[in-house]
Design an enzyme around this catalytic site. Structure first.
Site, mmCIF file in Angstrom:
data_model
loop_
_atom_site.group_PDB
_atom_site.id
_atom_site.type_symbol
_atom_site.label_atom_id
_atom_site.label_comp_id
_atom_site.label_asym_id
_atom_site.label_seq_id
_atom_site.Cartn_x
_atom_site.Cartn_y
_atom_site.Cartn_z
ATOM 1 N N ALA A 71 -12.592 -21.359 -14.775
ATOM 2 C CA ALA A 71 -13.960 -21.191 -15.263
ATOM 3 C C ALA A 71 -14.693 -20.358 -14.214
ATOM 4 O O ALA A 71 -14.974 -20.843 -13.122
ATOM 5 C CB ALA A 71 -14.628 -22.540 -15.465
ATOM 6 N N VAL A 72 -14.962 -19.096 -14.526
ATOM 7 C CA VAL A 72 -15.459 -18.159 -13.523
ATOM 8 C C VAL A 72 -16.968 -18.232 -13.292
ATOM 9 O O VAL A 72 -17.451 -17.689 -12.295
ATOM 10 C CB VAL A 72 -15.056 -16.699 -13.863
ATOM 11 C CG1 VAL A 72 -13.552 -16.556 -13.916
ATOM 12 C CG2 VAL A 72 -15.689 -16.230 -15.159
ATOM 13 N N SER B 79 -15.225 -14.009 -23.213
ATOM 14 C CA SER B 79 -14.387 -13.693 -22.053
ATOM 15 C C SER B 79 -14.916 -12.476 -21.302
ATOM 16 O O SER B 79 -14.932 -12.458 -20.076
ATOM 17 C CB SER B 79 -12.932 -13.461 -22.471
ATOM 18 O OG SER B 79 -12.326 -14.674 -22.845
ATOM 19 N N GLU C 174 -17.945 -13.538 -19.320
ATOM 20 C CA GLU C 174 -17.565 -14.417 -18.212
ATOM 21 C C GLU C 174 -16.935 -13.616 -17.070
ATOM 22 O O GLU C 174 -17.290 -13.804 -15.900
ATOM 23 C CB GLU C 174 -16.600 -15.500 -18.733
ATOM 24 C CG GLU C 174 -17.293 -16.491 -19.651
ATOM 25 C CD GLU C 174 -16.364 -17.246 -20.591
ATOM 26 O OE1 GLU C 174 -16.873 -18.047 -21.399
ATOM 27 O OE2 GLU C 174 -15.131 -17.039 -20.532
ATOM 28 N N GLN C 175 -16.017 -12.719 -17.419
ATOM 29 C CA GLN C 175 -15.360 -11.930 -16.377
ATOM 30 C C GLN C 175 -16.342 -10.959 -15.709
ATOM 31 O O GLN C 175 -16.328 -10.794 -14.486
ATOM 32 C CB GLN C 175 -14.141 -11.190 -16.940
ATOM 33 C CG GLN C 175 -13.004 -12.137 -17.268
ATOM 34 C CD GLN C 175 -11.668 -11.449 -17.437
ATOM 35 O OE1 GLN C 175 -11.407 -10.398 -16.857
ATOM 36 N NE2 GLN C 175 -10.788 -12.058 -18.226
ATOM 37 N N HIS D 175 -5.618 -17.370 -23.662
ATOM 38 C CA HIS D 175 -6.562 -16.837 -22.682
ATOM 39 C C HIS D 175 -6.033 -15.530 -22.108
ATOM 40 O O HIS D 175 -4.832 -15.381 -21.875
ATOM 41 C CB HIS D 175 -6.806 -17.855 -21.553
ATOM 42 C CG HIS D 175 -7.759 -18.920 -21.947
ATOM 43 N ND1 HIS D 175 -9.088 -18.902 -21.605
ATOM 44 C CD2 HIS D 175 -7.583 -20.032 -22.689
ATOM 45 C CE1 HIS D 175 -9.683 -19.946 -22.123
ATOM 46 N NE2 HIS D 175 -8.785 -20.657 -22.780
ATOM 47 N N PRO D 176 -6.929 -14.591 -21.842
ATOM 48 C CA PRO D 176 -6.511 -13.313 -21.270
ATOM 49 C C PRO D 176 -6.276 -13.413 -19.766
ATOM 50 O O PRO D 176 -6.792 -14.323 -19.105
ATOM 51 C CB PRO D 176 -7.717 -12.401 -21.547
ATOM 52 C CG PRO D 176 -8.884 -13.354 -21.485
ATOM 53 C CD PRO D 176 -8.372 -14.645 -22.090
ATOM 54 N N PHE E 177 -3.290 -17.357 -15.582
ATOM 55 C CA PHE E 177 -4.170 -18.079 -14.671
ATOM 56 C C PHE E 177 -5.514 -18.268 -15.356
ATOM 57 O O PHE E 177 -6.104 -17.313 -15.859
ATOM 58 C CB PHE E 177 -4.351 -17.266 -13.381
ATOM 59 C CG PHE E 177 -5.281 -17.895 -12.391
ATOM 60 C CD1 PHE E 177 -4.874 -18.957 -11.615
ATOM 61 C CD2 PHE E 177 -6.570 -17.401 -12.223
ATOM 62 C CE1 PHE E 177 -5.731 -19.536 -10.678
ATOM 63 C CE2 PHE E 177 -7.428 -17.961 -11.295
ATOM 64 C CZ PHE E 177 -7.011 -19.036 -10.524
ATOM 65 N N ILE E 178 -5.986 -19.503 -15.387
ATOM 66 C CA ILE E 178 -7.249 -19.812 -16.060
ATOM 67 C C ILE E 178 -8.158 -20.523 -15.072
ATOM 68 O O ILE E 178 -7.761 -21.490 -14.420
ATOM 69 C CB ILE E 178 -7.016 -20.706 -17.300
ATOM 70 C CG1 ILE E 178 -6.096 -19.989 -18.287
ATOM 71 C CG2 ILE E 178 -8.357 -21.072 -17.949
ATOM 72 C CD1 ILE E 178 -5.589 -20.877 -19.399
#
Length: 168
Positions: free
Chosen positions: A119-120, A81, A84-85, A64-65, A116-117
């Site tokens: 779900a945004v 990603s 989502e971001q 994950h980034p 750090f992960i």
């Protein structure tokens, strides 16, 4: 009716850069050639993820980034990603916010060994920053479990976006 190659092609990215999850799920509980309900796909993928070794799960986390990190700035995120971001406003941070996220990303990776992960979806950048500032104080074991849970949630959200109907 989806063969193994098609299944892995379609669902191999649900867990960030970890197609082995889809490969093992297809070989496991899913019955080739039968229509698959979205919840069955998620359950099969999550079952594989949970059964994976701790090192494999760590690899999934590390795939994950960073949130609002270098890959995002350079345009190097996966399509999922990036969407989502952007949906959480992480592509529109002020200079001060970007500095804070960078500091937290660095500290977090140094402490835990993975990014750090969270779900945004449905969260604002302030919600994410608040969660970041709270979770950085967790133990490694607690944070590993939390991050794994967030990865499973991200997978569910991605599947829901891919599969608007009840089955495929």
């Amino acid at each position: 009716m989806m063969n193994r190659t098609d299944f892995v092609t379609r669902f191999g990215g649900v867990f960030e850069h970890s197609p082995f999850i889809a490969e093992r799920a297809y070989e496991g509980d899913l019955v080739p050639g039968e229509p698959l309900a979205a919840n069955a796909v998620h359950a099969a993928l999550v079952s594989v993820f949970r059964a994976a070794s701790a090192q494999e799960r760590l690899g999934v986390l590390r795939a994950h980034p960073d949130l609002a990190g270098k890959l995002a700035i350079a345009g190097g995120l996966t399509e999922d990603s990036a969407k989502e971001q952007a949906g959480a406003g992480l592509d529109r941070l002020s200079a001060a916010e970007h500095v804070r996220f960078t500091e937290l990303n660095t500290s977090y990776v140094e402490k835990f060994g993975f990014p750090f992960i969270i779900a945004v979806k449905g969260l604002t950048k302030d919600d994410i920053l608040h969660a970041f500032e709270l979770r950085i104080h967790n133990s490694r074991d607690d944070e590993f479990a939390t991050a794994c849970g967030q990865v499973e949630r991200i997978a569910l959200l991605r599947l829901q976006a891919m599969l608007p109907s009840a089955s495929i």
